[in-house]
Design an enzyme around this catalytic site. Sequence first.
Site, PDB file in Angstrom:
ATOM      1  N   TYR A   1      -4.709  17.723 -11.410  1.00  0.00           N
ATOM      2  CA  TYR A   1      -5.078  16.503 -10.681  1.00  0.00           C
ATOM      3  C   TYR A   1      -5.791  15.526 -11.610  1.00  0.00           C
ATOM      4  O   TYR A   1      -5.501  14.319 -11.607  1.00  0.00           O
ATOM      5  CB  TYR A   1      -5.980  16.891  -9.511  1.00  0.00           C
TER       6      TYR A   1
ATOM      7  N   SER B   1      -1.659   7.763   6.297  1.00  0.00           N
ATOM      8  CA  SER B   1      -2.753   8.706   6.509  1.00  0.00           C
ATOM      9  C   SER B   1      -3.908   8.396   5.568  1.00  0.00           C
ATOM     10  O   SER B   1      -3.751   7.649   4.587  1.00  0.00           O
ATOM     11  CB  SER B   1      -2.295  10.157   6.295  1.00  0.00           C
TER      12      SER B   1
ATOM     13  N   ILE C   1       0.840  -1.193   0.000  1.00  0.00           N
ATOM     14  CA  ILE C   1       0.000   0.000   0.000  1.00  0.00           C
ATOM     15  C   ILE C   1       0.875   1.243   0.000  1.00  0.00           C
ATOM     16  O   ILE C   1       1.744   1.401   0.856  1.00  0.00           O
ATOM     17  CB  ILE C   1      -0.915   0.054   1.236  1.00  0.00           C
TER      18      ILE C   1
ATOM     19  N   GLY D   1       1.178   5.384   0.476  1.00  0.00           N
ATOM     20  CA  GLY D   1       0.448   6.387   1.265  1.00  0.00           C
ATOM     21  C   GLY D   1      -0.263   5.754   2.438  1.00  0.00           C
ATOM     22  O   GLY D   1      -1.417   6.083   2.732  1.00  0.00           O
TER      23      GLY D   1
END
Length: 285
Positions: A240, A61, A56, A58
Amino acid sequence: MNNKLLSSASLFVLLVCLIIGFPQPTINHEDIVELAAASQSPSAGVYPGCDTVVVITGATSGIGLELASKLYDLGASTIVAIGRSKSKLDTLRTTLEENYPNAKGKLVPVVADLSDLDSVSHAANIIKKRFKRIDYLVNNAGLHLSQGDVISSSPLLTEQGYEMTFGVNYLSHFLLSEKLLPALKNSKHEARIIQISSSFHWLSNSSALAPSVDGLLPPFASRGDISSYMNSVLQRFRSYSFSKLAQILHMRALNTELLSRKVNNVRVLSACPGWVGTNIGRGSK
């Protein structure tokens, strides 16, 4: 011209308001845990996540933290948590061990700066050396320059000179997925590469992901000069969205390639988490 711009801006604001106001589905996590726990075999001590290796990004958080916590609680054999802060990764491991003392698995921290492809490559090599098999890769880490304090007149670039949002959200995960693919092919199960994407990909189109016509320039979405437009709210969203569209297209292309090579035990998926309260908008701080 000004009227057209005003109309476009008004339409955009209206769409955002509609999206925010639209009822969002809710998930009862307790029900999920109970359902998963019901599938275990008490006599054999087999847990839902038993004998699985999950990577995983990140993981310290937001969505990554919650995912790592739930999988740890459900008995995943090994969770490889990728993050840029060693102290936060150490805190994560300590917290999970304290909160879930009966968990059967372990958490393995791996430090990587996703804004540096050399760091990502190094992390992938460490993981491949330690684990010959991976069952799940969750490309979760993300960056969204949506707050004023992270916007500057200077381009925000990765170590290799790519636009920061595109580099962190897409290029790092592209490299990680490709380098870990051999280990995913060794999975005992049907392995998964899961791209945590976003429905905001509809704000962009694939032309921004193509090289210039003369082939002299890389795709517009990856270039550092896109950061000079970041004083516009719409451009922040577009930056983004470029990265999220790229993730989705990579998912499709990789699935097609795997099928053409008759690799039937690896699937690539893309999932939009919806509106989730995370710190993704805090930029590169």
